[in-house]
Design a protein around this motif. Structure first.
Motif, PDB file in Angstrom:
ATOM      1  N   ILE A   2       0.828  -1.195   0.000  1.00  0.00           N
ATOM      2  CA  ILE A   2       0.000   0.000   0.000  1.00  0.00           C
ATOM      3  C   ILE A   2       0.867   1.252   0.000  1.00  0.00           C
ATOM      4  O   ILE A   2       2.054   1.218   0.347  1.00  0.00           O
TER       5      ILE A   2
ATOM      6  N   GLN B  45      -2.630   5.530   1.432  1.00  0.00           N
ATOM      7  CA  GLN B  45      -3.519   4.458   1.891  1.00  0.00           C
ATOM      8  C   GLN B  45      -3.243   4.108   3.350  1.00  0.00           C
ATOM      9  O   GLN B  45      -4.173   3.813   4.107  1.00  0.00           O
TER      10      GLN B  45
ATOM     11  N   GLU C 284      -5.069   6.279   5.507  1.00  0.00           N
ATOM     12  CA  GLU C 284      -6.489   5.922   5.517  1.00  0.00           C
ATOM     13  C   GLU C 284      -6.733   4.595   6.237  1.00  0.00           C
ATOM     14  O   GLU C 284      -7.804   4.002   6.095  1.00  0.00           O
TER      15      GLU C 284
ATOM     16  N   ALA D 297      -5.417   1.631   5.763  1.00  0.00           N
ATOM     17  CA  ALA D 297      -5.469   0.419   4.953  1.00  0.00           C
ATOM     18  C   ALA D 297      -4.567  -0.688   5.493  1.00  0.00           C
ATOM     19  O   ALA D 297      -4.776  -1.866   5.187  1.00  0.00           O
TER      20      ALA D 297
ATOM     21  N   SER E 186     -10.042   3.001   0.259  1.00  0.00           N
ATOM     22  CA  SER E 186      -8.749   3.509  -0.212  1.00  0.00           C
ATOM     23  C   SER E 186      -8.025   2.505  -1.102  1.00  0.00           C
ATOM     24  O   SER E 186      -7.110   2.881  -1.838  1.00  0.00           O
ATOM     25  N   LEU E 187      -8.418   1.237  -1.053  1.00  0.00           N
ATOM     26  CA  LEU E 187      -7.703   0.195  -1.795  1.00  0.00           C
ATOM     27  C   LEU E 187      -8.145   0.132  -3.246  1.00  0.00           C
ATOM     28  O   LEU E 187      -9.313   0.348  -3.574  1.00  0.00           O
TER      29      LEU E 187
END
Length: 319
Positions: A242, A246, A249, A251, A274-275
């Protein structure tokens, strides 16, 4: 005291979790200097924030129960005020061999989160067996900290502990943990976009049974980045790399669990959104994905879904 001998390989993921329902959730000024994910709450007021947070907390607990996870919920106590009580994974971890580990915390107002009555509730309600307690909290007097599975991302099956060094993750305490619980250490330094140390390893990376999520670009030294990726691949993990955006966020702040029906990944809707599609496909190939909305907790507390869950790997008691 050496770790007890292991009978067979430890499963990576637990079928049960401990959650602590907060009594006084709020922005914690004692942790803000080392946690860039925290944002001071707006003028909405304490009661409104608490109501939002309890709804988000209950939403996560209900989603996990619906998916077959055993969820034990301990009530926070209103006094002393503990703004981060919702994140129990920083003060305690539970292990397959019956070990309970207690951890030294950087913020003085977080240390009262460690409560014997919570541990007693876990054993009583979960019918778990505890064979020993490893207490690392004496390190607080030395100004050295290790904040549980925030500081440690454990590959339990392969006995490897990954740790990003920071004010909350001290190398000396890591060494004591590794010796007492029989883990190999893989350490590195991770930085956000402003070159600040990332406060906890569990926002940089997560490890499931057959996958790993990691923010490669946050690892400051290229040789450390290569070493971490090589170690994860050698253990057979499918890697989701990531970005820093991300990571911000949440992730990387996810947790694989293993209820009777199979494997699931719990994460926030912020993290899931976000992914990219290829990243999502990797996770979905290994587990059912359960996104839950916790925006207030993420924004004000600076922690995500994984931070709210202390996995219960302890063995069950006989009748």
């Amino acid at each position: 005291m050496p770790a007890p001998a292991h009978s067979g390989q430890e499963p990576q993921s637990a079928p049960a979790v401990l959650m602590v329902r907060p009594a006084c959730f709020g922005f914690n000024p004692q942790t803000a200097s080392s946690n860039a994910f925290q944002q001071a709450s707006d003028s909405s007021g304490g009661a409104e924030t608490q109501s939002l947070v309890l709804a988000e907390f209950d939403g996560l607990g209900n989603a996990l129960r619906h998916a077959g996870v055993e969820v034990l919920i301990a009530p926070d106590t209103p006094h002393p005020v503990k703004p981060d009580a919702i994140f129990p994974n920083n003060w305690v971890s539970f292990h397959f061999d019956g070990t309970v580990a207690l951890y030294p915390m950087l913020a003085p107002n977080r240390r009262s989160e460690r409560r014997e009555d919570v541990l007693e509730q876990v054993v009583r309600e979960g019918r778990f067996h505890v064979s020993r307690t490893v207490d690392l909290t004496h390190r607080e007097a030395e100004g050295k900290f290790l904040e549980g599975t925030g500081s440690l991302v454990l590959d339990r099956a392969h006995r490897v502990a990954y740790a990003s060094l920071s004010p909350r993750t001290d190398l000396d305490v890591l060494g004591e943990f590794a010796q007492l619980l029989d883990y190999e250490l893989v350490t590195f330094e991770a930085e956000d976009a402003a070159a600040r140390p990332v406060y906890h390893t569990n926002v940089v990376m997560a490890i499931g049974t057959r996958f790993a999520v990691i923010c490669g670009e946050a690892i400051a030294q290229p040789q450390h980045r290569e070493a971490v990726f090589n170690k994860l691949r050698a253990a057979g993990h499918d890697i989701v790399d990531i970005t820093r955006r991300q990571m911000q966020e949440f992730a990387g702040n996810l947790l694989e669990l293993a209820p009777a029906g199979g494997h699931l990944v719990a994460l926030s809707t912020t993290a899931w959104r976000s992914l990219g599609s290829a990243q999502r496909r990797i996770l979905e190939s290994h587990a059912e994905v359960i996104p839950v909305a916790i925006p207030t907790i993420e924004r004000i507390g600076g922690g995500g879904v994984r931070c709210m869950l202390a996995e219960l790997h302890l063995p069950k008691r006989c009748q």
